[in-house]
Design a protein around this motif. Structure first.
Motif, PDB file in Angstrom:
ATOM      1  N   ARG A  19     -87.679  85.169  92.101  1.00 16.12           N
ATOM      2  CA  ARG A  19     -88.879  84.346  92.308  1.00 16.12           C
ATOM      3  C   ARG A  19     -88.666  82.928  91.790  1.00 16.12           C
ATOM      4  NH1 ARG A  19     -92.600  83.027  88.870  1.00 16.12           N
ATOM      5  NH2 ARG A  19     -92.218  84.732  87.409  1.00 16.12           N
ATOM      6  N   LEU A  20     -88.119  82.830  90.595  1.00 17.65           N
ATOM      7  CA  LEU A  20     -87.908  81.511  89.995  1.00 17.65           C
ATOM      8  C   LEU A  20     -86.860  80.708  90.764  1.00 17.65           C
ATOM      9  CD1 LEU A  20     -88.058  82.453  86.216  1.00 17.65           C
ATOM     10  CD2 LEU A  20     -89.814  81.288  87.580  1.00 17.65           C
ATOM     11  N   GLU A  21     -85.794  81.366  91.226  1.00 21.47           N
ATOM     12  CA  GLU A  21     -84.764  80.669  92.001  1.00 21.47           C
ATOM     13  C   GLU A  21     -85.327  80.092  93.292  1.00 21.47           C
ATOM     14  OE1 GLU A  21     -81.657  83.555  92.576  1.00 21.47           O
ATOM     15  OE2 GLU A  21     -80.801  83.196  90.588  1.00 21.47           O
ATOM     16  N   ARG A  22     -86.389  80.696  93.795  1.00 22.21           N
ATOM     17  CA  ARG A  22     -87.011  80.210  95.026  1.00 22.21           C
ATOM     18  C   ARG A  22     -88.133  79.221  94.745  1.00 22.21           C
ATOM     19  NH1 ARG A  22     -83.865  83.974  95.452  1.00 22.21           N
ATOM     20  NH2 ARG A  22     -83.055  84.863  97.379  1.00 22.21           N
ATOM     21  N   LEU A  24     -90.931  79.666  93.135  1.00 24.38           N
ATOM     22  CA  LEU A  24     -92.270  80.225  93.314  1.00 24.38           C
ATOM     23  C   LEU A  24     -92.888  80.629  91.984  1.00 24.38           C
ATOM     24  CD1 LEU A  24     -91.517  82.629  96.312  1.00 24.38           C
ATOM     25  CD2 LEU A  24     -92.769  80.474  96.423  1.00 24.38           C
ATOM     26  N   THR A  25     -94.148  80.308  91.834  1.00 20.97           N
ATOM     27  CA  THR A  25     -94.909  80.854  90.723  1.00 20.97           C
ATOM     28  C   THR A  25     -95.385  82.247  91.124  1.00 20.97           C
ATOM     29  OG1 THR A  25     -97.012  80.010  91.570  1.00 20.97           O
ATOM     30  CG2 THR A  25     -95.759  78.554  90.066  1.00 20.97           C
ATOM     31  N   GLN A  26     -95.848  83.008  90.158  1.00 23.50           N
ATOM     32  CA  GLN A  26     -96.415  84.317  90.488  1.00 23.50           C
ATOM     33  C   GLN A  26     -97.609  84.141  91.414  1.00 23.50           C
ATOM     34  OE1 GLN A  26     -97.222  86.061  86.635  1.00 23.50           O
ATOM     35  NE2 GLN A  26     -95.210  87.030  86.558  1.00 23.50           N
ATOM     36  N   LYS A  27     -98.404  83.112  91.176  1.00 27.37           N
ATOM     37  CA  LYS A  27     -99.570  82.862  92.007  1.00 27.37           C
ATOM     38  C   LYS A  27     -99.155  82.569  93.453  1.00 27.37           C
ATOM     39  CE  LYS A  27    -103.664  80.040  92.519  1.00 27.37           C
ATOM     40  NZ  LYS A  27    -104.492  78.967  92.003  1.00 27.37           N
ATOM     41  N   ARG A  28     -98.149  81.709  93.636  1.00 26.14           N
ATOM     42  CA  ARG A  28     -97.720  81.341  94.989  1.00 26.14           C
ATOM     43  C   ARG A  28     -97.110  82.533  95.724  1.00 26.14           C
ATOM     44  NH1 ARG A  28     -98.346  80.552  99.391  1.00 26.14           N
ATOM     45  NH2 ARG A  28     -96.883  79.510 100.732  1.00 26.14           N
ATOM     46  N   LEU A  29     -96.298  83.334  95.021  1.00 28.50           N
ATOM     47  CA  LEU A  29     -95.727  84.526  95.649  1.00 28.50           C
ATOM     48  C   LEU A  29     -96.840  85.486  96.043  1.00 28.50           C
ATOM     49  CD1 LEU A  29     -93.373  86.274  96.574  1.00 28.50           C
ATOM     50  CD2 LEU A  29     -93.189  87.136  94.208  1.00 28.50           C
ATOM     51  N   GLY A  30     -97.821  85.632  95.162  1.00 25.66           N
ATOM     52  CA  GLY A  30     -98.960  86.491  95.475  1.00 25.66           C
ATOM     53  C   GLY A  30     -99.707  86.012  96.704  1.00 25.66           C
ATOM     54  N   GLU A  31     -99.933  84.713  96.805  1.00 26.36           N
ATOM     55  CA  GLU A  31    -100.617  84.157  97.978  1.00 26.36           C
ATOM     56  C   GLU A  31     -99.812  84.433  99.248  1.00 26.36           C
ATOM     57  OE1 GLU A  31    -100.939  80.057  96.859  1.00 26.36           O
ATOM     58  OE2 GLU A  31    -102.749  80.379  95.655  1.00 26.36           O
ATOM     59  N   LYS A  32     -98.508  84.298  99.145  1.00 27.93           N
ATOM     60  CA  LYS A  32     -97.617  84.536 100.285  1.00 27.93           C
ATOM     61  C   LYS A  32     -97.706  85.990 100.758  1.00 27.93           C
ATOM     62  CE  LYS A  32     -92.710  83.942 101.395  1.00 27.93           C
ATOM     63  NZ  LYS A  32     -91.425  83.456 100.938  1.00 27.93           N
ATOM     64  N   MET A  33     -97.969  86.894  99.822  1.00 27.83           N
ATOM     65  CA  MET A  33     -97.998  88.322 100.133  1.00 27.83           C
ATOM     66  C   MET A  33     -99.409  88.888 100.266  1.00 27.83           C
ATOM     67  SD  MET A  33     -95.021  89.736  97.644  1.00 27.83           S
ATOM     68  CE  MET A  33     -95.246  91.377  98.323  1.00 27.83           C
ATOM     69  N   GLY A  34    -100.411  88.079  99.965  1.00 29.10           N
ATOM     70  CA  GLY A  34    -101.780  88.576 100.001  1.00 29.10           C
ATOM     71  C   GLY A  34    -102.131  89.392  98.768  1.00 29.10           C
ATOM     72  N   LEU A  35    -101.474  89.088  97.656  1.00 26.10           N
ATOM     73  CA  LEU A  35    -101.710  89.790  96.391  1.00 26.10           C
ATOM     74  C   LEU A  35    -102.143  88.779  95.330  1.00 26.10           C
ATOM     75  CD1 LEU A  35     -98.495  92.039  96.316  1.00 26.10           C
ATOM     76  CD2 LEU A  35    -100.809  92.741  96.973  1.00 26.10           C
ATOM     77  N   SER A  36    -102.725  89.273  94.274  1.00 29.10           N
ATOM     78  CA  SER A  36    -103.134  88.389  93.181  1.00 29.10           C
ATOM     79  C   SER A  36    -101.945  88.073  92.267  1.00 29.10           C
ATOM     80  CB  SER A  36    -104.229  89.067  92.347  1.00 29.10           C
ATOM     81  OG  SER A  36    -103.689  90.178  91.644  1.00 29.10           O
ATOM     82  N   GLN A  37    -102.091  87.010  91.501  1.00 32.86           N
ATOM     83  CA  GLN A  37    -101.069  86.656  90.505  1.00 32.86           C
ATOM     84  C   GLN A  37    -100.923  87.804  89.519  1.00 32.86           C
ATOM     85  OE1 GLN A  37    -101.967  85.854  86.982  1.00 32.86           O
ATOM     86  NE2 GLN A  37     -99.777  85.927  86.585  1.00 32.86           N
ATOM     87  N   LYS A  38    -102.024  88.415  89.160  1.00 31.59           N
ATOM     88  CA  LYS A  38    -101.998  89.532  88.206  1.00 31.59           C
ATOM     89  C   LYS A  38    -101.164  90.696  88.747  1.00 31.59           C
ATOM     90  CE  LYS A  38    -105.077  92.441  85.494  1.00 31.59           C
ATOM     91  NZ  LYS A  38    -106.462  92.736  85.133  1.00 31.59           N
ATOM     92  N   SER A  42     -97.710  92.269  87.238  1.00 36.84           N
ATOM     93  CA  SER A  42     -97.577  93.702  86.983  1.00 36.84           C
ATOM     94  C   SER A  42     -96.324  94.279  87.659  1.00 36.84           C
ATOM     95  CB  SER A  42     -98.824  94.429  87.482  1.00 36.84           C
ATOM     96  OG  SER A  42     -98.698  95.810  87.302  1.00 36.84           O
ATOM     97  N   ILE A  43     -96.060  93.857  88.889  1.00 35.83           N
ATOM     98  CA  ILE A  43     -94.872  94.331  89.607  1.00 35.83           C
ATOM     99  C   ILE A  43     -93.603  93.900  88.873  1.00 35.83           C
ATOM    100  CG2 ILE A  43     -93.507  94.032  91.720  1.00 35.83           C
ATOM    101  CD1 ILE A  43     -96.243  93.894  93.223  1.00 35.83           C
ATOM    102  N   GLU A  44     -93.565  92.649  88.433  1.00 38.33           N
ATOM    103  CA  GLU A  44     -92.390  92.168  87.710  1.00 38.33           C
ATOM    104  C   GLU A  44     -92.210  92.891  86.381  1.00 38.33           C
ATOM    105  OE1 GLU A  44     -92.096  87.569  89.337  1.00 38.33           O
ATOM    106  OE2 GLU A  44     -92.567  87.916  87.228  1.00 38.33           O
ATOM    107  N   MET A  60     -88.412  91.426 100.395  1.00 38.04           N
ATOM    108  CA  MET A  60     -88.383  90.668 101.650  1.00 38.04           C
ATOM    109  C   MET A  60     -89.043  89.307 101.482  1.00 38.04           C
ATOM    110  SD  MET A  60     -88.768  93.416 104.807  1.00 38.04           S
ATOM    111  CE  MET A  60     -90.490  93.110 104.896  1.00 38.04           C
ATOM    112  N   ALA A  61     -90.160  89.266 100.771  1.00 33.94           N
ATOM    113  CA  ALA A  61     -90.855  87.994 100.543  1.00 33.94           C
ATOM    114  C   ALA A  61     -89.991  87.033  99.738  1.00 33.94           C
ATOM    115  CB  ALA A  61     -92.185  88.244  99.831  1.00 33.94           C
ATOM    116  N   LEU A  62     -89.080  87.590  98.943  1.00 31.20           N
ATOM    117  CA  LEU A  62     -88.181  86.771  98.133  1.00 31.20           C
ATOM    118  C   LEU A  62     -86.851  86.516  98.829  1.00 31.20           C
ATOM    119  CD1 LEU A  62     -88.865  88.442  94.668  1.00 31.20           C
ATOM    120  CD2 LEU A  62     -89.544  86.130  95.387  1.00 31.20           C
ATOM    121  N   GLY A  63     -86.730  86.964 100.078  1.00 36.48           N
ATOM    122  CA  GLY A  63     -85.494  86.754 100.823  1.00 36.48           C
ATOM    123  C   GLY A  63     -84.343  87.596 100.306  1.00 36.48           C
TER     124      GLY A  63
END
Length: 87
Positions: A19-22, A24-38, A42-44, A60-63
């Motif tokens: 995530r960091l290499e791309r 992305l913040t947790q919030k941005r990755l969550g938005e990309k996936m339709g999930l919350s930052q929280k 939790s997944i991480e 997949m979202a992280l390539g």
């Protein structure tokens, strides 16, 4: 980059690093996936508590993708692995 993952801690570290290499913040990755930052947090922190389907979706979202490789093909059987496994 290939990264061997042998523990849940390894998986947790790899997810965060990807995530960091791309950039992305947790919030941005969550938005990309339709999930919350929280939920991303939790997944991480606890990738062992998510379904394989959701883990694959995060990857997949992280390539990235999951690959399984055999070690010393033919030398380890399921019974041998059970003897060595921490569980």
């Amino acid at each position: 980059m290939d990264t061997p993952i042998t523990t849940i801690t390894d998986l947790s570290v790899v997810l965060k690093r990807l995530r960091l290499e791309r950039g992305l913040t947790q919030k941005r990755l969550g938005e990309k996936m339709g999930l919350s930052q929280k939920r991303i947090s939790s997944i991480e922190a606890h990738p062992d508590r998510v379904s394989l389907d959701q883990l694959l979706t995060v990857l997949m979202a992280l390539g990235a993708q999951l690959q399984v490789r055999t070690l010393n093909a033919g030398s380890d059987t399921i019974a041998d692995t059970r003897k060595k496994a921490p569980w």
